[in-house]
Every structure is written in structure tokens, then in C-alpha cells.
Design an enzyme around this catalytic site. Structure first.
Site, PDB file in Angstrom:
ATOM      1  N   GLY A   1       0.691  -4.364   5.916  1.00 46.38           N
ATOM      2  CA  GLY A   1       0.466  -5.469   5.871  1.00 46.38           C
ATOM      3  C   GLY A   1      -0.668  -5.794   4.583  1.00 46.38           C
ATOM      4  O   GLY A   1      -0.809  -4.442   3.736  1.00 46.38           O
TER       5      GLY A   1
ATOM      6  N   HIS B   1       3.415  -3.955  -2.758  1.00 46.38           N
ATOM      7  CA  HIS B   1       4.402  -3.869  -1.576  1.00 46.38           C
ATOM      8  C   HIS B   1       5.568  -5.012  -2.096  1.00 46.38           C
ATOM      9  O   HIS B   1       6.829  -4.766  -1.747  1.00 46.38           O
ATOM     10  CB  HIS B   1       3.599  -4.590  -0.484  1.00 46.38           C
ATOM     11  CG  HIS B   1       2.616  -3.994   0.236  1.00 46.38           C
ATOM     12  ND1 HIS B   1       1.385  -4.235   0.019  1.00 46.38           N
ATOM     13  CD2 HIS B   1       2.671  -2.851   0.894  1.00 46.38           C
ATOM     14  CE1 HIS B   1       0.723  -3.485   0.781  1.00 46.38           C
ATOM     15  NE2 HIS B   1       1.225  -2.432   1.286  1.00 46.38           N
TER      16      HIS B   1
ATOM     17  N   LYS C   1       3.418   5.910  -4.664  1.00 44.82           N
ATOM     18  CA  LYS C   1       2.257   5.670  -4.406  1.00 44.82           C
ATOM     19  C   LYS C   1       1.642   6.658  -3.303  1.00 44.82           C
ATOM     20  O   LYS C   1       0.722   7.660  -3.466  1.00 44.82           O
ATOM     21  CB  LYS C   1       1.461   4.205  -4.171  1.00 44.82           C
ATOM     22  CG  LYS C   1       0.036   3.905  -3.550  1.00 44.82           C
ATOM     23  CD  LYS C   1      -0.836   4.134  -4.637  1.00 44.82           C
ATOM     24  CE  LYS C   1      -2.254   3.897  -4.169  1.00 44.82           C
ATOM     25  NZ  LYS C   1      -2.561   3.911  -2.924  1.00 44.82           N
TER      26      LYS C   1
ATOM     27  N   SER D   1      -4.195  -1.637  -0.670  1.00 50.06           N
ATOM     28  CA  SER D   1      -4.702  -2.672   0.363  1.00 50.06           C
ATOM     29  C   SER D   1      -6.294  -1.920   0.461  1.00 50.06           C
ATOM     30  O   SER D   1      -7.043  -2.892   0.541  1.00 50.06           O
ATOM     31  CB  SER D   1      -4.176  -2.375   1.588  1.00 50.06           C
ATOM     32  OG  SER D   1      -2.935  -2.772   1.808  1.00 50.06           O
TER      33      SER D   1
HETATM   34  P1  AMP Z   1       1.107   0.491   3.328  1.00 52.79           P
HETATM   35  O1  AMP Z   1       0.857  -0.832   3.570  1.00 52.79           O
HETATM   36  O2  AMP Z   1      -0.460   0.859   2.581  1.00 52.79           O
HETATM   37  O3  AMP Z   1       1.298   1.448   4.445  1.00 52.79           O
HETATM   38  O4  AMP Z   1       2.242   0.714   2.195  1.00 52.79           O
HETATM   39  C1  AMP Z   1       3.282   0.327   2.428  1.00 52.79           C
HETATM   40  C2  AMP Z   1       4.516   0.710   1.193  1.00 52.79           C
HETATM   41  O5  AMP Z   1       3.910   0.264   0.140  1.00 52.79           O
HETATM   42  C3  AMP Z   1       4.612   2.307   1.114  1.00 52.79           C
HETATM   43  O6  AMP Z   1       5.544   2.656   1.038  1.00 52.79           O
HETATM   44  C4  AMP Z   1       3.615   2.302   0.064  1.00 52.79           C
HETATM   45  O7  AMP Z   1       3.740   3.588  -0.810  1.00 52.79           O
HETATM   46  C5  AMP Z   1       3.868   1.227  -0.794  1.00 52.79           C
HETATM   47  N1  AMP Z   1       2.881   0.912  -1.819  1.00 52.79           N
HETATM   48  C6  AMP Z   1       1.478   0.907  -1.418  1.00 52.79           C
HETATM   49  N2  AMP Z   1       0.576   0.581  -2.787  1.00 52.79           N
HETATM   50  C7  AMP Z   1       1.877   0.754  -3.604  1.00 52.79           C
HETATM   51  C8  AMP Z   1       1.758   0.354  -5.282  1.00 52.79           C
HETATM   52  N3  AMP Z   1       0.651   0.262  -5.680  1.00 52.79           N
HETATM   53  N4  AMP Z   1       2.948   0.601  -5.856  1.00 52.79           N
HETATM   54  C9  AMP Z   1       4.128   0.983  -5.250  1.00 52.79           C
HETATM   55  N5  AMP Z   1       4.073   1.162  -3.700  1.00 52.79           N
HETATM   56  C10 AMP Z   1       3.003   0.656  -2.881  1.00 52.79           C
END
Ligand code: AMP
Length: 286
Positions: A30, A36, A155, A192
Site C-alpha cells: 500500500g 506501484h 527497486k 513509500s
Molecule cells: P512495496 O509496497 O514497497 O512492498 O512495493 C510493492 C512493489 O512495488 C514491489 O515489487 C516493489 O519493488 C515495487 N516498487 C516499489 N517502489 C518502486 C519504484 N520506485 N519503481 C518500481 N517499482 C517499485
């Protein structure tokens, strides 16, 4: 559509499968941002139906990490997802995922433990058990949603490598799609956790992408020795930065490199205003 229960997700998924529709899953915690959304857009372009999971997974946080204060913005997330045409936002409670009264430990729960070689380095070195928690929740989400495709960001490079390894080792019939890092114009990788930073902290945080870009341009100029490439970071660091690691490894196997090559990836973790930030860059586009 916002769904909290596993059963409801399953019902929808079964009806889609009956119609022969392809399903894409985008697992998130989230607090959605453009990073995302890039995964969601890719999923929409690839699959007939898209499910975004929105779950701050307690078992991937260490006891002294930011689980309690992690940003939770479900209402805004649902709006963003609906603008993108997402079919289901799956936002379960911890009880829904792990059962009521569970102590959330591997004394009482079945965990997926990725191989030591992949977790005893980079983020896994300081975040003990983190990737067990990630693999466990991701495999559960895979079993709940049974998608054809699942989308992850570069990332979290170590994470996507470990997920691919899990999928291969456990014969999970899902195609993992890796999506590029989305950055602010300044170069800061979206996260986030950037929400925790002050304006000046955000400027200090540019050190991560600057170090990585500089390593890449030094590599392109012909410096291949990993120690020499890592040394260049010290031109950028000051007392606002608490460097946790800077490594150059193989982008698929995570094996250490003495000499960098076109398959190398440089990864960094650094605290700024006590916020732990990570970033990475491929040294070559091949
Ligand atoms: P998280 O909510 O941080 O667990 O991220 C969920 C997904 O979004 C994961 O696969 C992350 O690698 C991807 N994600 C987070 N930040 C980025 C970004 N800046 N660019 C591309 N993908 C991202």
C-alpha cells in the site's frame, strides 16, 4: 472493488478462470505511488484481470523496524487503483492471512525460507528473517489468487531475485515480470518510506542515486575493479548519510564480483534521517 476476505477473492478468481481470463497480481504494502502504478499499468497491459494486494505484512518486519508507523493509506490506494482499472484491491487483515491468535513466528506457522546464499547478504544481512516473511506472504498470495503473472519492481532487486528463485525451486506455475525503477525527476527512487523524509532529507537522499550513477559512468569509462568502483562513493557521502552497504554483484545470481562486467548490478542501502533507503542500478543495459 475492495475485498478483505480470501474467500471472496477466490470466488471472483474462479469465475474469471472459468471464462478463460488471464490474471495478473501486483503485491504491494500500500501507500501507493507512481512506482506501484507502473507495475499496475504493466499488469493491465498484460492480463485480462488485475488484482492488487495491499497488505503491510507483519512477518517481514523485524522487532525494531517500522511496522507500526508504516504509512497506511487504503482509501487513497483504492482510488488510485480504480483510476487504473484494477479489478480487485485485496486488503486482508493479519488475522485473515495468518489466522486469529497466531503468534506469527515459525514456531507456529509454516514459513518459506529462501536459500542462505541469497539472504545472507545485502538487505538480508541486517534484516534477519525479512525474506522468509516476504516469500511466505508472496507464496500465500500466489495460492490465494493463482495468477498467471505477478509483477515486481527492480527497486527491490534482491527481493525479485529471491522470488524468481522460489518460483523456480518450488515449481510455482506463475510468470514473474520485473519492472524498471520509477524515480522522481531528481533521481530519487520512489518509495513509500520517502514519506518519512523532510525536504532537506529528500535532498540528502539523492546521494544514493548519485553514487550509483557515478559508479555506472566510471564503469563505462573503463574502471572494472569493484573495490575501486566502490571507493568512488566516498566523494558523495557526508555525516548526513549512514551507509549500510554498497555492493556490486551479479544481477541474476547475486554472486560477489571482484571485477565488474555487463551483468553486474550495484546496490546501496543508506540511512538518511534514520530512514532506511535502498536503490540499485545495472552497470550495463544488456
Ligand atoms: P512495496 O509496497 O514497497 O512492498 O512495493 C510493492 C512493489 O512495488 C514491489 O515489487 C516493489 O519493488 C515495487 N516498487 C516499489 N517502489 C518502486 C519504484 N520506485 N519503481 C518500481 N517499482 C517499485
Amino acid at each position: 472493488m475492495l475485498v478483505h476476505s480470501i474467500e471472496e477473492v477466490r470466488e471472483e478468481v474462479y469465475s474469471w478462470k472459468k471464462e478463460g481470463l488471464s490474471i495478473g497480481l501486483v503485491p504491494t504494502m500500500g501507500a501507493l505511488h507512481e512506482g506501484h502504478l507502473s507495475l499496475i499499468k504493466k499488469a493491465k497491459a498484460t492480463c485480462d484481470k488485475v488484482i492488487v494486494s495491499d497488505f503491510v505484512n507483519p512477518i517481514q518486519f523485524g522487532p525494531s523496524e517500522d511496522f507500526d508507523k508504516y504509512p497506511r493509506t487504503l482509501e487513497a490506494d483504492v482510488k488510485l487503483c480504480s483510476n487504473e482499472g484494477v479489478d480487485i484491491v485485496f486488503a486482508p487483515s493479519a488475522n485473515e492471512m495468518y489466522g486469529e491468535g497466531n503468534r506469527l513466528s515459525n514456531d507456529t506457522l509454516t514459513y518459506v525460507c529462501p536459500p542462505f546464499f541469497y539472504v545472507n547478504k545485502l538487505c538480508g544481512k541486517t534484516r534477519t528473517g525479512h525474506f522468509d516473511g516476504v516469500c511466505t506472504v508472496v507464496l500465500k498470495l500466489f495460492n490465494i489468487v493463482q495468477p498467471n503473472y505477478a509483477f515486481f519492481g527492480q527497486k527491490d532487486a534482491q527481493q525479485v531475485i529471491i522470488i524468481k528463485k522460489m518460483v523456480k525451486d518450488l515449481n510455482v506455475p506463475i510468470k514473474i515480470i520485473q519492472c524498471p525503477i520509477v524515480r522522481e525527476e531528481s533521481g530519487l527512487a520512489l518509495s513509500s518510506r520517502n514519506k518519512y523524509l523532510s525536504e532537506s532529507g529528500k535532498k540528502d537522499a539523492l546521494v544514493l542515486s548519485r553514487i550509483l550513477n557515478n559508479i555506472k559512468s566510471c564503469y563505462k569509462k573503463g574502471i572494472k575493479d569493484v573495490s575501486a568502483l566502490k571507493e568512488t562513493a566516498y566523494d558523495f557521502l557526508n555525516d548526513k548519510h549512514d551507509l549500510e552497504y554498497l555492493e556490486i554483484v551479479d544481477r541474476e545470481s547475486l554472486e560477489d564480483k571482484i571485477t565488474a562486467d555487463d551483468n553486474s548490478i550495484a546496490l546501496i542501502a543508506c540511512r538518511v534521517e534514520n530512514v532506511r533507503l535502498i536503490d540499485n542500478i545495472y552497470l550495463s543495459e544488456v
